[in-house]
Design a protein around this motif. Structure first.
Motif, short mmCIF file in Angstrom:
data_model
loop_
_atom_site.label_atom_id
_atom_site.label_comp_id
_atom_site.label_asym_id
_atom_site.label_seq_id
_atom_site.Cartn_x
_atom_site.Cartn_y
_atom_site.Cartn_z
N THR A 1 1.34 -4.22 -13.03
CA THR A 1 1.71 -2.98 -12.34
C THR A 1 3.15 -2.64 -12.70
O THR A 1 3.91 -3.53 -13.12
CB THR A 1 1.63 -3.15 -10.81
N ASP B 1 5.81 0.28 -5.78
CA ASP B 1 4.67 1.13 -5.43
C ASP B 1 4.88 2.58 -5.86
O ASP B 1 3.93 3.26 -6.27
CB ASP B 1 4.40 1.06 -3.92
N ASP C 1 7.51 -9.88 -9.46
CA ASP C 1 7.35 -8.47 -9.11
C ASP C 1 7.37 -7.53 -10.32
O ASP C 1 7.01 -6.36 -10.20
CB ASP C 1 8.36 -8.00 -8.05
N LEU D 1 0.23 -2.89 -4.22
CA LEU D 1 -0.26 -2.22 -3.01
C LEU D 1 -0.73 -0.80 -3.32
O LEU D 1 -1.74 -0.34 -2.78
CB LEU D 1 0.83 -2.20 -1.93
N HIS E 1 -4.21 -0.95 -4.68
CA HIS E 1 -5.18 -1.24 -3.62
C HIS E 1 -5.42 -0.02 -2.73
O HIS E 1 -6.56 0.25 -2.33
CB HIS E 1 -4.69 -2.43 -2.78
N LYS E 2 -4.34 0.73 -2.43
CA LYS E 2 -4.50 1.94 -1.61
C LYS E 2 -5.37 2.98 -2.30
O LYS E 2 -6.01 3.80 -1.65
CB LYS E 2 -3.12 2.53 -1.27
N VAL F 1 2.11 -9.07 -2.13
CA VAL F 1 0.76 -8.51 -2.08
C VAL F 1 -0.14 -9.37 -2.97
O VAL F 1 0.23 -9.73 -4.10
CB VAL F 1 0.74 -7.04 -2.56
N GLU G 1 -6.94 -9.25 -5.39
CA GLU G 1 -8.19 -9.38 -4.62
C GLU G 1 -9.18 -10.36 -5.22
O GLU G 1 -9.91 -11.04 -4.49
CB GLU G 1 -8.87 -8.00 -4.55
#
Length: 252
Positions: free
Chosen positions: A81, A85, A113, A120, A123-124, A145, A148
């Motif tokens: 990522t 965020d 990080d 997140l 995931h949102k 975070v 999954e």
């Protein structure tokens, strides 16, 4: 005799055209196709894009951090990522609106990080995440975070009609660093396990320096046909990044 010469010329001309055509197909000039204050996207092949975000550090200043997007048939998979965020939301929006593509999965390649700092946001947006089992353990330990879905050794995920592989080869930059491979274009995302040419050793706080070169040697053996190698920081290149990283840490 004239007919023979004509035939030889025709064959030579056809070969020349085919040769030029194949060279043109293989050659791709990288281009920056998106830039804001927090995110840069560079297309490096027909179906692969580096996303670069930034992390402020005390020791190394404002560090550019790379991830990779691979695409096929209006579907994508993202390796790592962006660092937060906000930048991740920006990337997701860009993929949806500019590439007109769905994001099938995001694959953080280690627990720092610069690899899962913006998880997140994914995931949102209901984008599933996959990581090596040790990455999930370390994310939990550090109250980050948590991805999954876990895999023990490797995972193969579909993107359009193609596949990607995420695989763990051993310790190096961290105990959990994995790499991603896009076989259809022979592109390796090495993440922070691999260094750009002429780079220093970087942050070693969670590293296993002794194991590092051996781990990269395994990666090199597994993917002998690699054409493009993307490190976690700095410029992408070819298989020389593997050799450079091995040499950098050998004998430590």
């Amino acid at each position: 005799m004239k007919d023979t010469i004509k035939n030889i010329f025709a064959i030579f001309f056809s070969f020349f055209i085919l040769s030029c055509g194949s060279q043109k197909k293989d050659y791709f000039k990288a281009k920056e196709i998106y830039k804001s204050n927090s995110l840069i996207i560079t297309q490096i092949s027909e179906n692969a894009f580096i996303h670069t975000s930034f992390k402020k550090t005390d020791d190394f200043g404002n560090v550019p951090c790379n991830g990779l997007i691979v695409k096929d048939n209006n579907e994508t998979i993202v390796f790592d990522t962006p660092t937060n965020d906000k930048s991740s939301e920006e990337l997701i929006q860009w993929i949806n609106e500019r590439l007109h593509a769905k994001i099938n999965a995001v694959v953080p390649t280690h627990f720092h990080d610069d690899s899962l700092g913006g998880l997140l946001a994914f995931h949102k947006n209901k984008i599933p995440s996959y990581s090596y089992v040790k990455t999930i353990e370390l994310a939990k330990e550090n109250n980050f975070v948590v991805p999954e879905n876990s895999f023990n050794d490797s995972v193969i995920l579909k993107v359009g009609d193609k596949a990607i592989i995420a695989k763990y080869f051993g310790e190096g930059h961290t105990k959990d660093n994995t790499v991603g491979y896009f076989p259809s274009e022979n592109i390796l995302f090495g993440g922070c396990l691999l260094k750009e040419l002429e780079a220093g050793k970087g942050y070693l706080g969670d590293a296993n320096v002794a194991a590092w070169p051996g781990t990269v040697e395994k990666v090199k053996k597994e993917y002998p046909n690699v054409k493009i190698v993307v490190p976690g920081h700095g410029d992408y290149g070819d298989g020389r990044l593997l050799d450079y990283t091995i040499t950098l840490f050998k004998g430590q």
